[in-house]
Design a protein around this motif. Structure first.
Motif, mmCIF file in Angstrom:
data_model
loop_
_atom_site.group_PDB
_atom_site.id
_atom_site.type_symbol
_atom_site.label_atom_id
_atom_site.label_comp_id
_atom_site.label_asym_id
_atom_site.label_seq_id
_atom_site.Cartn_x
_atom_site.Cartn_y
_atom_site.Cartn_z
ATOM 1 N N ALA A 14 -2.057 -2.004 1.312
ATOM 2 C CA ALA A 14 -2.394 -1.903 2.798
ATOM 3 C C ALA A 14 -3.456 -0.940 3.099
ATOM 4 O O ALA A 14 -3.807 -0.104 1.971
ATOM 5 C CB ALA A 14 -0.955 -1.228 3.504
ATOM 6 N N GLY A 15 -4.278 -1.295 4.019
ATOM 7 C CA GLY A 15 -5.419 -0.549 4.598
ATOM 8 C C GLY A 15 -4.784 0.935 5.249
ATOM 9 O O GLY A 15 -3.828 0.989 5.487
ATOM 10 N N PRO A 16 -5.862 1.643 5.456
ATOM 11 C CA PRO A 16 -5.579 3.137 6.119
ATOM 12 C C PRO A 16 -5.019 3.255 7.343
ATOM 13 O O PRO A 16 -3.942 4.216 7.536
ATOM 14 C CB PRO A 16 -6.898 4.021 5.991
ATOM 15 N N VAL A 20 -1.027 4.696 7.697
ATOM 16 C CA VAL A 20 -0.472 5.854 8.782
ATOM 17 C C VAL A 20 0.809 5.258 9.471
ATOM 18 O O VAL A 20 1.654 6.019 9.581
ATOM 19 C CB VAL A 20 -1.699 6.295 9.460
ATOM 20 N N ARG A 21 0.639 4.081 10.174
ATOM 21 C CA ARG A 21 1.573 3.520 10.782
ATOM 22 C C ARG A 21 3.170 3.240 9.927
ATOM 23 O O ARG A 21 3.992 3.731 10.538
ATOM 24 C CB ARG A 21 1.322 2.310 11.430
ATOM 25 N N PHE A 22 2.896 3.028 8.800
ATOM 26 C CA PHE A 22 4.103 2.642 8.182
ATOM 27 C C PHE A 22 4.576 4.198 7.790
ATOM 28 O O PHE A 22 5.884 4.407 7.614
ATOM 29 C CB PHE A 22 3.599 1.977 6.755
ATOM 30 N N ALA A 23 3.824 5.278 7.723
ATOM 31 C CA ALA A 23 4.391 6.770 7.252
ATOM 32 C C ALA A 23 5.191 7.044 8.425
ATOM 33 O O ALA A 23 6.242 7.641 8.363
ATOM 34 C CB ALA A 23 3.159 7.555 6.906
ATOM 35 N N VAL A 24 4.644 6.790 9.673
ATOM 36 C CA VAL A 24 5.303 7.222 10.636
ATOM 37 C C VAL A 24 6.775 6.591 11.001
ATOM 38 O O VAL A 24 7.688 6.699 11.393
ATOM 39 C CB VAL A 24 4.519 6.834 12.153
ATOM 40 N N GLY A 25 6.741 4.971 10.722
ATOM 41 C CA GLY A 25 7.921 4.429 10.785
ATOM 42 C C GLY A 25 8.650 4.472 9.613
ATOM 43 O O GLY A 25 10.133 4.540 9.935
ATOM 44 N N SER A 46 -4.750 -9.706 -5.714
ATOM 45 C CA SER A 46 -3.862 -10.134 -4.565
ATOM 46 C C SER A 46 -3.491 -9.079 -3.668
ATOM 47 O O SER A 46 -2.936 -9.427 -2.562
ATOM 48 C CB SER A 46 -2.783 -11.142 -5.010
ATOM 49 N N GLN A 47 -3.349 -7.663 -4.316
ATOM 50 C CA GLN A 47 -2.812 -6.558 -3.414
ATOM 51 C C GLN A 47 -3.916 -6.292 -2.627
ATOM 52 O O GLN A 47 -3.632 -6.138 -1.350
ATOM 53 C CB GLN A 47 -2.533 -5.443 -4.272
ATOM 54 N N GLY A 48 -5.207 -6.310 -2.754
ATOM 55 C CA GLY A 48 -6.299 -6.638 -1.801
ATOM 56 C C GLY A 48 -6.756 -5.181 -1.304
ATOM 57 O O GLY A 48 -7.564 -5.115 -0.177
ATOM 58 N N HIS A 49 -6.377 -3.842 -1.553
ATOM 59 C CA HIS A 49 -6.820 -2.817 -0.805
ATOM 60 C C HIS A 49 -6.674 -1.412 -2.052
ATOM 61 O O HIS A 49 -6.206 -1.569 -2.853
ATOM 62 C CB HIS A 49 -5.512 -2.305 0.119
ATOM 63 N N ALA A 50 -7.486 -0.565 -1.543
ATOM 64 C CA ALA A 50 -7.598 0.833 -2.560
ATOM 65 C C ALA A 50 -8.419 1.862 -1.345
ATOM 66 O O ALA A 50 -9.298 2.229 -1.935
ATOM 67 C CB ALA A 50 -8.294 0.488 -3.529
ATOM 68 N N PRO A 51 -7.717 2.098 -0.203
ATOM 69 C CA PRO A 51 -8.386 3.265 0.531
ATOM 70 C C PRO A 51 -8.173 4.637 -0.088
ATOM 71 O O PRO A 51 -7.263 4.624 -0.952
ATOM 72 C CB PRO A 51 -7.641 3.239 1.920
ATOM 73 N N TYR A 52 -8.967 5.743 0.575
ATOM 74 C CA TYR A 52 -8.994 6.771 -0.178
ATOM 75 C C TYR A 52 -7.710 7.465 0.191
ATOM 76 O O TYR A 52 -7.553 8.035 1.293
ATOM 77 C CB TYR A 52 -10.228 7.779 0.104
ATOM 78 N N GLY A 306 4.764 -5.872 -1.000
ATOM 79 C CA GLY A 306 3.826 -6.349 0.097
ATOM 80 C C GLY A 306 3.600 -5.835 1.298
ATOM 81 O O GLY A 306 4.389 -5.411 2.032
ATOM 82 N N GLY A 307 2.203 -5.783 1.755
ATOM 83 C CA GLY A 307 1.608 -4.837 2.745
ATOM 84 C C GLY A 307 2.213 -5.708 3.952
ATOM 85 O O GLY A 307 2.656 -4.875 5.276
ATOM 86 N N GLU A 308 2.294 -6.883 4.079
ATOM 87 C CA GLU A 308 2.686 -7.347 5.425
ATOM 88 C C GLU A 308 4.261 -7.471 5.631
ATOM 89 O O GLU A 308 4.666 -7.805 6.845
ATOM 90 C CB GLU A 308 2.238 -9.095 5.191
ATOM 91 N N THR A 309 5.095 -6.980 4.524
ATOM 92 C CA THR A 309 6.495 -6.927 4.849
ATOM 93 C C THR A 309 6.912 -5.610 5.259
ATOM 94 O O THR A 309 8.032 -5.382 5.579
ATOM 95 C CB THR A 309 7.052 -7.253 3.744
ATOM 96 N N GLN A 310 5.829 -4.590 5.449
ATOM 97 C CA GLN A 310 6.573 -3.168 5.752
ATOM 98 C C GLN A 310 7.222 -2.926 7.039
ATOM 99 O O GLN A 310 8.006 -2.263 7.132
ATOM 100 C CB GLN A 310 5.251 -2.218 5.580
ATOM 101 N N ASP A 311 6.603 -3.277 8.253
ATOM 102 C CA ASP A 311 7.002 -3.406 9.488
ATOM 103 C C ASP A 311 8.623 -3.775 9.572
ATOM 104 O O ASP A 311 9.209 -3.165 10.223
ATOM 105 C CB ASP A 311 6.057 -3.956 10.530
ATOM 106 N N GLU A 312 8.674 -4.954 9.028
ATOM 107 C CA GLU A 312 9.859 -5.503 9.169
ATOM 108 C C GLU A 312 10.774 -4.822 8.432
ATOM 109 O O GLU A 312 12.050 -4.652 8.430
ATOM 110 C CB GLU A 312 9.915 -6.943 8.612
ATOM 111 N N PHE A 313 10.485 -4.540 7.036
ATOM 112 C CA PHE A 313 11.251 -3.884 6.182
ATOM 113 C C PHE A 313 11.849 -2.445 6.885
ATOM 114 O O PHE A 313 12.971 -1.986 6.673
ATOM 115 C CB PHE A 313 10.720 -3.188 5.008
ATOM 116 N N LEU A 314 11.074 -1.516 7.448
ATOM 117 C CA LEU A 314 11.333 -0.186 7.954
ATOM 118 C C LEU A 314 12.187 -0.468 9.202
ATOM 119 O O LEU A 314 13.025 0.323 9.537
ATOM 120 C CB LEU A 314 9.911 0.495 8.289
#
Length: 330
Positions: A14-16, A20-25, A46-52, A306-314
């Motif tokens: 997931a991107g930065p 942060v949104r997932f962290a709050v959730g 396929s994971q597709g990300h690596a922010p700092y 799966g980055g796209e699954t986080q909101d639904e999971f949380l």
């Protein structure tokens, strides 16, 4: 002491801003703590990300109020000089109001090769990590530090902004040799397998067991692939998380995502599903986590794949899952 359950900010998927949104959730869902990977590369393309990770954690520290934060894990020896890690950790502890733990490990070639300094042998990596922890500890006293070691040099360095709460240090270890080396240097144990013997050996060391009256922590992590469609959850886990199959001895030395793709080309979806709980069954996830608290882990961080699954999971699964985990572990 009840087992604490954490959420993983997986920087590889997931991107930065999303992290942060997932962290709050995750805080709102009821997780006790949050850990962040610290990668320059994802494991697989396929994971597709690596922010700092450190920028993300600084933002998370301000966006959250309660959850503890942790690097899981940072390598303070090649890509980062330990003096810089000491400064980053002190700053983050201030931003987090004392909620941060510095999780350290000896690193993987995947992330450390990018600075062109080569990839040391296992023995050297362990010795470098021990020396780096010594430097970080010295700098966190606030004193002016000059240091000449086998691997690192520090010239007249000082951390000017120190937190009121000292930064605890956790170290990833996998066997008795690591415990012997790092037990006297670290506050907490980090491990990725539910090995009761490892925790028993750690706690048996002289001087371990409590820190300022608090029990030292054994912090584990487990991947899950929750989702309403089990077949889709298995496919997602295979696509993004089959890299685990090589084991850490192999994974530490692979250099690129192409290397991980080649090394895992014969890992099947069924192989992944045998090792990672997939689908909507929360009780199956509880059963997969159970060996960790039975082994003596005080903390277990979940990795939802799966980055796209986080909101639904949380939103849909995490609150009930946490209730089930706490009931079962108590």
């Amino acid at each position: 002491m009840p087992t604490r359950f954490g959420y993983t900010l997986m920087t590889e998927q997931a991107g930065p801003k999303d992290l942060v949104r997932f962290a709050v959730g995750a805080e709102e869902a009821g997780f006790d703590f949050e850990v962040s990977s610290d990668h320059y590369f994802p494991w697989l393309s396929s994971q597709g990300h690596a922010p700092y990770a450190w920028s993300v954690l600084g933002a998370v520290a301000h966006a959250t109020e309660r959850v503890e934060l942790m690097t899981y894990v940072t390598c303070p020896t090649v890509r980062y000089h330990p003096a810089i890690v000491a400064q980053k950790a002190a700053t983050l502890q201030i931003l987090a109001d004392g909620r941060f733990t510095l999780g350290l490990g000896s690193g993987e070639n995947l992330n450390e090769h990018v600075v062109g300094q080569g990839w040391p042998s296992v023995a050297d990596r362990q010795d470098m990590l021990a020396e780096a922890i010594e430097i970080i500890r010295k700098l966190h006293t606030g004193d002016l530090v000059d240091f000449r070691g086998e691997f690192f040099q520090v010239d007249a360095a000082r951390i000017w902004d120190l937190p009121d709460t000292p930064v605890p240090i956790g170290v990833a270890v996998a066997g008795d040799a690591g415990i012997e080396t790092f037990g006297p240097l670290a506050d907490h144990l980090i491990a990725v397998e539910p090995n009761a013997g490892l925790i028993e050996s750690w706690n048996a060391q002289e001087g371990t067991g409590t820190i300022d009256g608090e029990k030292t922590r054994a912090i584990g992590q487990i991947p899950i692939s929750w989702g309403p469609d089990r077949d889709a959850a298995v496919e997602r886990a295979h696509d993004q998380f089959r890299w685990f199959a090589g084991g850490w001895d192999v994974n530490a030395d692979l250099r690129t995502t192409a290397g991980f793709a080649a090394a895992t080309q014969y890992v099947t979806p069924d192989d992944v599903a045998e090792n990672i709980p997939c689908g909507p069954d929360l009780d199956r996830i509880v059963d997969a986590v159970k060996p960790y608290w039975e082994a003596g882990f005080t903390d277990v961080a979940l990795v939802q794949i799966g980055g796209e699954t986080q909101d639904e999971f949380l939103r849909e699964a995490a609150p009930e899952l946490l209730e089930k985990l706490r009931t079962a572990s108590n």
